[in-house]
Write a protein that holds these residues in place. Structure first.
Motif, PDB file in Angstrom:
ATOM      1  N   PHE A  13     -15.169  43.420  29.965  1.00  0.00           N
ATOM      2  CA  PHE A  13     -14.258  42.672  29.212  1.00  0.00           C
ATOM      3  C   PHE A  13     -14.063  41.476  29.468  1.00  0.00           C
ATOM      4  CE2 PHE A  13     -12.173  47.160  29.498  1.00  0.00           C
ATOM      5  CZ  PHE A  13     -11.378  47.132  28.245  1.00  0.00           C
ATOM      6  N   ARG A  14     -13.640  40.647  28.333  1.00  0.00           N
ATOM      7  CA  ARG A  14     -13.597  39.276  28.473  1.00  0.00           C
ATOM      8  C   ARG A  14     -12.191  38.757  28.161  1.00  0.00           C
ATOM      9  NH1 ARG A  14     -17.915  35.561  28.736  1.00  0.00           N
ATOM     10  NH2 ARG A  14     -19.883  36.702  28.749  1.00  0.00           N
ATOM     11  N   GLU A  15     -11.730  37.723  28.552  1.00  0.00           N
ATOM     12  CA  GLU A  15     -10.125  37.407  28.481  1.00  0.00           C
ATOM     13  C   GLU A  15     -10.361  35.836  28.392  1.00  0.00           C
ATOM     14  OE1 GLU A  15      -5.798  37.953  30.155  1.00  0.00           O
ATOM     15  OE2 GLU A  15      -7.364  39.040  31.098  1.00  0.00           O
ATOM     16  N   LEU A  16      -9.504  35.231  27.348  1.00  0.00           N
ATOM     17  CA  LEU A  16      -9.433  33.999  27.523  1.00  0.00           C
ATOM     18  C   LEU A  16      -7.943  33.739  27.518  1.00  0.00           C
ATOM     19  CD1 LEU A  16     -11.441  33.014  24.115  1.00  0.00           C
ATOM     20  CD2 LEU A  16     -11.883  32.851  26.708  1.00  0.00           C
ATOM     21  N   VAL A  17      -7.686  32.613  28.483  1.00  0.00           N
ATOM     22  CA  VAL A  17      -6.333  32.071  28.710  1.00  0.00           C
ATOM     23  C   VAL A  17      -6.040  30.786  28.520  1.00  0.00           C
ATOM     24  CG1 VAL A  17      -4.487  31.846  30.540  1.00  0.00           C
ATOM     25  CG2 VAL A  17      -6.380  33.985  30.384  1.00  0.00           C
ATOM     26  N   LYS A  18      -5.150  30.362  27.586  1.00  0.00           N
ATOM     27  CA  LYS A  18      -4.941  29.006  27.289  1.00  0.00           C
ATOM     28  C   LYS A  18      -3.561  28.490  27.740  1.00  0.00           C
ATOM     29  CE  LYS A  18      -4.793  25.832  23.235  1.00  0.00           C
ATOM     30  NZ  LYS A  18      -5.350  25.559  22.270  1.00  0.00           N
ATOM     31  N   TYR A  19      -3.664  27.454  28.524  1.00  0.00           N
ATOM     32  CA  TYR A  19      -2.597  26.770  29.676  1.00  0.00           C
ATOM     33  C   TYR A  19      -1.960  25.947  28.732  1.00  0.00           C
ATOM     34  CZ  TYR A  19      -4.311  29.751  33.020  1.00  0.00           C
ATOM     35  OH  TYR A  19      -4.719  30.756  34.108  1.00  0.00           O
ATOM     36  N   SER A  20      -0.888  25.211  29.143  1.00  0.00           N
ATOM     37  CA  SER A  20      -0.141  24.098  28.375  1.00  0.00           C
ATOM     38  C   SER A  20      -0.661  22.850  29.038  1.00  0.00           C
ATOM     39  CB  SER A  20       1.233  24.166  28.689  1.00  0.00           C
ATOM     40  OG  SER A  20       1.762  24.308  30.083  1.00  0.00           O
ATOM     41  N   LYS A  21      -1.356  22.835  30.077  1.00  0.00           N
ATOM     42  CA  LYS A  21      -2.230  21.489  30.643  1.00  0.00           C
ATOM     43  C   LYS A  21      -3.485  21.792  30.791  1.00  0.00           C
ATOM     44  CE  LYS A  21       2.165  20.195  33.137  1.00  0.00           C
ATOM     45  NZ  LYS A  21       2.726  20.029  34.597  1.00  0.00           N
ATOM     46  N   PRO A  22      -4.317  20.577  30.905  1.00  0.00           N
ATOM     47  CA  PRO A  22      -5.832  20.656  31.241  1.00  0.00           C
ATOM     48  C   PRO A  22      -5.936  21.205  32.672  1.00  0.00           C
ATOM     49  CG  PRO A  22      -5.050  18.413  30.187  1.00  0.00           C
ATOM     50  CD  PRO A  22      -3.940  19.068  30.458  1.00  0.00           C
ATOM     51  N   VAL A  23      -6.743  22.303  32.680  1.00  0.00           N
ATOM     52  CA  VAL A  23      -7.294  22.908  33.782  1.00  0.00           C
ATOM     53  C   VAL A  23      -8.607  22.440  34.163  1.00  0.00           C
ATOM     54  CG1 VAL A  23      -5.512  24.686  33.741  1.00  0.00           C
ATOM     55  CG2 VAL A  23      -7.891  24.801  32.721  1.00  0.00           C
ATOM     56  N   GLY A  24      -9.474  21.777  33.594  1.00  0.00           N
ATOM     57  CA  GLY A  24     -10.775  21.430  33.888  1.00  0.00           C
ATOM     58  C   GLY A  24     -11.598  20.758  32.763  1.00  0.00           C
ATOM     59  N   PHE A  25     -13.036  20.872  33.008  1.00  0.00           N
ATOM     60  CA  PHE A  25     -13.763  20.608  31.655  1.00  0.00           C
ATOM     61  C   PHE A  25     -14.544  21.739  31.411  1.00  0.00           C
ATOM     62  CE2 PHE A  25     -12.797  16.816  34.458  1.00  0.00           C
ATOM     63  CZ  PHE A  25     -12.339  15.848  33.196  1.00  0.00           C
ATOM     64  N   GLY A  26     -15.042  21.669  29.878  1.00  0.00           N
ATOM     65  CA  GLY A  26     -15.935  22.682  29.599  1.00  0.00           C
ATOM     66  C   GLY A  26     -16.649  22.099  28.523  1.00  0.00           C
ATOM     67  N   GLY A  27     -17.618  22.878  28.189  1.00  0.00           N
ATOM     68  CA  GLY A  27     -18.674  22.325  27.129  1.00  0.00           C
ATOM     69  C   GLY A  27     -20.112  22.535  27.627  1.00  0.00           C
ATOM     70  N   TRP A  28     -21.105  22.444  26.648  1.00  0.00           N
ATOM     71  CA  TRP A  28     -22.468  22.568  27.073  1.00  0.00           C
ATOM     72  C   TRP A  28     -23.166  21.017  26.874  1.00  0.00           C
ATOM     73  CZ3 TRP A  28     -24.123  26.468  29.676  1.00  0.00           C
ATOM     74  CH2 TRP A  28     -23.622  27.592  29.435  1.00  0.00           C
ATOM     75  N   ASP A  29     -23.126  20.548  25.738  1.00  0.00           N
ATOM     76  CA  ASP A  29     -23.733  19.269  25.552  1.00  0.00           C
ATOM     77  C   ASP A  29     -22.946  18.081  26.245  1.00  0.00           C
ATOM     78  OD1 ASP A  29     -25.887  20.450  24.055  1.00  0.00           O
ATOM     79  OD2 ASP A  29     -24.820  20.180  22.137  1.00  0.00           O
ATOM     80  N   SER A  30     -21.961  18.025  26.073  1.00  0.00           N
ATOM     81  CA  SER A  30     -20.907  17.112  26.648  1.00  0.00           C
ATOM     82  C   SER A  30     -19.569  17.665  26.985  1.00  0.00           C
ATOM     83  CB  SER A  30     -20.498  15.879  25.642  1.00  0.00           C
ATOM     84  OG  SER A  30     -19.884  16.526  24.672  1.00  0.00           O
ATOM     85  N   LEU A  31     -19.192  17.532  28.360  1.00  0.00           N
ATOM     86  CA  LEU A  31     -17.905  17.894  28.930  1.00  0.00           C
ATOM     87  C   LEU A  31     -16.835  17.223  28.111  1.00  0.00           C
ATOM     88  CD1 LEU A  31     -19.069  18.132  32.525  1.00  0.00           C
ATOM     89  CD2 LEU A  31     -19.142  19.973  30.934  1.00  0.00           C
ATOM     90  N   VAL A  32     -15.674  18.309  27.797  1.00  0.00           N
ATOM     91  CA  VAL A  32     -14.376  17.714  27.545  1.00  0.00           C
ATOM     92  C   VAL A  32     -13.242  18.268  28.250  1.00  0.00           C
ATOM     93  CG1 VAL A  32     -15.230  17.352  25.298  1.00  0.00           C
ATOM     94  CG2 VAL A  32     -14.295  19.568  25.736  1.00  0.00           C
ATOM     95  N   ARG A  33     -12.103  17.761  28.335  1.00  0.00           N
ATOM     96  CA  ARG A  33     -11.096  18.293  29.031  1.00  0.00           C
ATOM     97  C   ARG A  33     -10.461  19.554  28.326  1.00  0.00           C
ATOM     98  NH1 ARG A  33      -9.307  15.468  33.106  1.00  0.00           N
ATOM     99  NH2 ARG A  33      -7.092  16.223  33.339  1.00  0.00           N
ATOM    100  N   THR A  34     -10.458  20.418  29.033  1.00  0.00           N
ATOM    101  CA  THR A  34     -10.013  21.843  28.497  1.00  0.00           C
ATOM    102  C   THR A  34      -8.849  22.407  29.091  1.00  0.00           C
ATOM    103  OG1 THR A  34     -10.717  24.088  27.790  1.00  0.00           O
ATOM    104  CG2 THR A  34     -11.612  23.275  29.729  1.00  0.00           C
ATOM    105  N   ASP A  35      -8.037  23.282  28.288  1.00  0.00           N
ATOM    106  CA  ASP A  35      -7.033  24.042  29.039  1.00  0.00           C
ATOM    107  C   ASP A  35      -7.055  25.587  28.708  1.00  0.00           C
ATOM    108  OD1 ASP A  35      -6.664  23.998  25.985  1.00  0.00           O
ATOM    109  OD2 ASP A  35      -4.781  23.443  25.943  1.00  0.00           O
ATOM    110  N   VAL A  36      -8.398  26.020  28.419  1.00  0.00           N
ATOM    111  CA  VAL A  36      -8.593  27.207  28.392  1.00  0.00           C
ATOM    112  C   VAL A  36      -9.492  27.530  29.477  1.00  0.00           C
ATOM    113  CG1 VAL A  36      -9.948  28.874  26.952  1.00  0.00           C
ATOM    114  CG2 VAL A  36      -8.822  27.008  26.016  1.00  0.00           C
TER     115      VAL A  36
END
Length: 70
Positions: A13-36
């Motif tokens: 099982f995989r679950e994606l959770v989206k928050y109302s505020k940024p919780v970290g950085f995500g991405g492969w080529d360049s990191l972006v602020r993420t709320d997921v």
């Protein structure tokens, strides 16, 4: 906060959770602020990881299209 839950190719099982505020950085080529955050559940336990915001939008679109085709 919103969630989507699916099974991956290994039948885990995989679950994606989206928050109302940024919780970290995500991405492969360049990191972006993420709320997921992604959560993968398996027999060996759970694993949390940041997800690029675009991946969340793509997955929601995919799930909505799957529901329409049923």
């Amino acid at each position: 906060m919103s969630r989507s839950k699916t099974k991956d190719k290994n039948n885990d099982f995989r679950e994606l959770v989206k928050y109302s505020k940024p919780v970290g950085f995500g991405g492969w080529d360049s990191l972006v602020r993420t709320d997921v955050i992604g959560i993968r559940y398996s027999k060996k336990g759970g694993h949390l990881f940041p997800v690029h915001p675009n991946k969340y939008d793509d997955k929601i679109r995919e799930l909505l299209e799957t529901k329409k085709s049923r």
